[in-house]
Design a protein around this motif. Structure first.
Motif, PDB file in Angstrom:
ATOM      1  N   ALA A  59     -16.962  -8.368  -0.899  1.00 19.62           N
ATOM      2  CA  ALA A  59     -17.476  -9.737  -1.005  1.00 19.62           C
ATOM      3  C   ALA A  59     -17.192 -10.514   0.277  1.00 19.62           C
ATOM      4  CB  ALA A  59     -16.854 -10.434  -2.205  1.00 19.62           C
ATOM      5  N   PHE A  60     -16.014 -10.349   0.830  1.00 20.98           N
ATOM      6  CA  PHE A  60     -15.675 -11.049   2.074  1.00 20.98           C
ATOM      7  C   PHE A  60     -16.565 -10.586   3.214  1.00 20.98           C
ATOM      8  CE2 PHE A  60     -13.283 -11.196   6.060  1.00 20.98           C
ATOM      9  CZ  PHE A  60     -13.088 -12.565   6.152  1.00 20.98           C
ATOM     10  N   ILE A  61     -16.747  -9.286   3.336  1.00 17.99           N
ATOM     11  CA  ILE A  61     -17.570  -8.752   4.423  1.00 17.99           C
ATOM     12  C   ILE A  61     -19.026  -9.172   4.253  1.00 17.99           C
ATOM     13  CG2 ILE A  61     -18.484  -6.599   5.391  1.00 17.99           C
ATOM     14  CD1 ILE A  61     -15.694  -5.376   4.827  1.00 17.99           C
ATOM     15  N   SER A  62     -19.529  -9.085   3.027  1.00 16.91           N
ATOM     16  CA  SER A  62     -20.938  -9.439   2.807  1.00 16.91           C
ATOM     17  C   SER A  62     -21.182 -10.928   3.008  1.00 16.91           C
ATOM     18  CB  SER A  62     -21.391  -9.001   1.419  1.00 16.91           C
ATOM     19  OG  SER A  62     -20.681  -9.689   0.418  1.00 16.91           O
ATOM     20  N   SER A  63     -20.180 -11.766   2.771  1.00 15.65           N
ATOM     21  CA  SER A  63     -20.369 -13.196   3.024  1.00 15.65           C
ATOM     22  C   SER A  63     -20.159 -13.521   4.501  1.00 15.65           C
ATOM     23  CB  SER A  63     -19.410 -14.022   2.167  1.00 15.65           C
ATOM     24  OG  SER A  63     -18.079 -13.798   2.569  1.00 15.65           O
ATOM     25  N   ALA A  64     -19.378 -12.736   5.207  1.00 18.91           N
ATOM     26  CA  ALA A  64     -19.117 -13.010   6.622  1.00 18.91           C
ATOM     27  C   ALA A  64     -20.253 -12.535   7.513  1.00 18.91           C
ATOM     28  CB  ALA A  64     -17.811 -12.353   7.047  1.00 18.91           C
ATOM     29  N   LEU A  65     -20.954 -11.477   7.138  1.00 19.97           N
ATOM     30  CA  LEU A  65     -22.030 -10.947   7.979  1.00 19.97           C
ATOM     31  C   LEU A  65     -23.178 -11.924   8.187  1.00 19.97           C
ATOM     32  CD1 LEU A  65     -22.236  -7.183   6.989  1.00 19.97           C
ATOM     33  CD2 LEU A  65     -21.425  -8.171   9.119  1.00 19.97           C
ATOM     34  N   PRO A  66     -23.709 -12.552   7.150  1.00 19.79           N
ATOM     35  CA  PRO A  66     -24.799 -13.508   7.403  1.00 19.79           C
ATOM     36  C   PRO A  66     -24.353 -14.674   8.283  1.00 19.79           C
ATOM     37  CG  PRO A  66     -24.739 -12.929   5.080  1.00 19.79           C
ATOM     38  CD  PRO A  66     -23.523 -12.346   5.725  1.00 19.79           C
ATOM     39  N   GLU A  67     -23.109 -15.124   8.098  1.00 14.01           N
ATOM     40  CA  GLU A  67     -22.615 -16.231   8.923  1.00 14.01           C
ATOM     41  C   GLU A  67     -22.527 -15.814  10.383  1.00 14.01           C
ATOM     42  OE1 GLU A  67     -21.491 -19.956   9.867  1.00 14.01           O
ATOM     43  OE2 GLU A  67     -22.161 -19.268   7.909  1.00 14.01           O
ATOM     44  N   SER A  68     -22.080 -14.595  10.651  1.00 17.08           N
ATOM     45  CA  SER A  68     -21.997 -14.139  12.042  1.00 17.08           C
ATOM     46  C   SER A  68     -23.390 -13.976  12.629  1.00 17.08           C
ATOM     47  CB  SER A  68     -21.210 -12.831  12.127  1.00 17.08           C
ATOM     48  OG  SER A  68     -21.882 -11.802  11.437  1.00 17.08           O
ATOM     49  N   ASN A  69     -24.351 -13.556  11.805  1.00 19.69           N
ATOM     50  CA  ASN A  69     -25.738 -13.459  12.293  1.00 19.69           C
ATOM     51  C   ASN A  69     -26.275 -14.838  12.638  1.00 19.69           C
ATOM     52  OD1 ASN A  69     -25.794 -10.718  12.022  1.00 19.69           O
ATOM     53  ND2 ASN A  69     -26.781 -10.719  10.020  1.00 19.69           N
ATOM     54  N   ARG A  70     -25.985 -15.836  11.812  1.00 19.66           N
ATOM     55  CA  ARG A  70     -26.438 -17.197  12.097  1.00 19.66           C
ATOM     56  C   ARG A  70     -25.808 -17.722  13.383  1.00 19.66           C
ATOM     57  NH1 ARG A  70     -24.688 -18.977   6.906  1.00 19.66           N
ATOM     58  NH2 ARG A  70     -25.965 -17.778   5.499  1.00 19.66           N
ATOM     59  N   MET A  71     -24.519 -17.451  13.557  1.00 18.57           N
ATOM     60  CA  MET A  71     -23.842 -17.922  14.760  1.00 18.57           C
ATOM     61  C   MET A  71     -24.410 -17.231  15.996  1.00 18.57           C
ATOM     62  SD  MET A  71     -20.193 -19.314  13.758  1.00 18.57           S
ATOM     63  CE  MET A  71     -19.720 -19.269  15.374  1.00 18.57           C
ATOM     64  N   ALA A  72     -24.723 -15.950  15.883  1.00 16.78           N
ATOM     65  CA  ALA A  72     -25.290 -15.230  17.025  1.00 16.78           C
ATOM     66  C   ALA A  72     -26.653 -15.806  17.386  1.00 16.78           C
ATOM     67  CB  ALA A  72     -25.407 -13.746  16.689  1.00 16.78           C
ATOM     68  N   LYS A  73     -27.465 -16.111  16.380  1.00 13.16           N
ATOM     69  CA  LYS A  73     -28.784 -16.716  16.659  1.00 13.16           C
ATOM     70  C   LYS A  73     -28.628 -18.089  17.291  1.00 13.16           C
ATOM     71  CE  LYS A  73     -31.341 -14.294  13.071  1.00 13.16           C
ATOM     72  NZ  LYS A  73     -32.049 -14.423  11.788  1.00 13.16           N
ATOM     73  N   ALA A  74     -27.670 -18.872  16.806  1.00 10.83           N
ATOM     74  CA  ALA A  74     -27.451 -20.209  17.367  1.00 10.83           C
ATOM     75  C   ALA A  74     -26.989 -20.104  18.823  1.00 10.83           C
ATOM     76  CB  ALA A  74     -26.418 -20.958  16.532  1.00 10.83           C
ATOM     77  N   GLN A  75     -26.100 -19.164  19.091  1.00 12.23           N
ATOM     78  CA  GLN A  75     -25.643 -18.994  20.473  1.00 12.23           C
ATOM     79  C   GLN A  75     -26.787 -18.521  21.363  1.00 12.23           C
ATOM     80  OE1 GLN A  75     -22.308 -16.365  20.231  1.00 12.23           O
ATOM     81  NE2 GLN A  75     -20.834 -18.014  19.841  1.00 12.23           N
ATOM     82  N   GLN A  76     -27.635 -17.651  20.832  1.00 10.73           N
ATOM     83  CA  GLN A  76     -28.776 -17.183  21.620  1.00 10.73           C
ATOM     84  C   GLN A  76     -29.727 -18.335  21.917  1.00 10.73           C
ATOM     85  OE1 GLN A  76     -30.943 -14.085  19.679  1.00 10.73           O
ATOM     86  NE2 GLN A  76     -32.038 -13.471  21.521  1.00 10.73           N
ATOM     87  N   GLU A  77     -29.925 -19.215  20.939  1.00  7.72           N
ATOM     88  CA  GLU A  77     -30.784 -20.382  21.169  1.00  7.72           C
ATOM     89  C   GLU A  77     -30.165 -21.302  22.209  1.00  7.72           C
ATOM     90  OE1 GLU A  77     -31.525 -22.291  17.456  1.00  7.72           O
ATOM     91  OE2 GLU A  77     -32.590 -20.554  16.636  1.00  7.72           O
TER      92      GLU A  77
END
Length: 84
Positions: A59-77
């Motif tokens: 549960a921790f890993i599955s909830s952390a992965l989408p957040e890290s993907n969002r942060m990566a997209k925000a940093q890329q933007e």
């Protein structure tokens, strides 16, 4: 003197010893049954704890992965915005 290993006391010449021996054997059987149940309960608790830990980790890993993907997209933007 006969061996006091059976529960049938009729033919035994030592009725009191046979009764005590039979009670001792019954107590030993009850004790062994209780110990087996306790050991089975311990194993079930350990397996349950491992499954719970796996579920919490998943549960921790599955909830952390989408957040890290969002942060990566925000940093890329932010990087692409800074390059403009």
């Amino acid at each position: 003197m006969r061996d006091c290993t059976t529960k049938a006391f009729a033919g035994c010449t030592c009725a009191e010893r046979c009764r005590i021996q039979a009670e001792r054997e019954e107590s030993k059987a009850v004790f062994n049954t209780l110990m087996a149940k306790r050991n089975a309960d311990t194993v079930q608790m350990m397996v349950g704890t491992v499954i719970f830990a796996i579920l919490v980790s998943t549960a921790f890993i599955s909830s952390a992965l989408p957040e890290s993907n969002r942060m990566a997209k925000a940093q890329q933007e932010n990087v692409s915005y800074a390059k403009r």
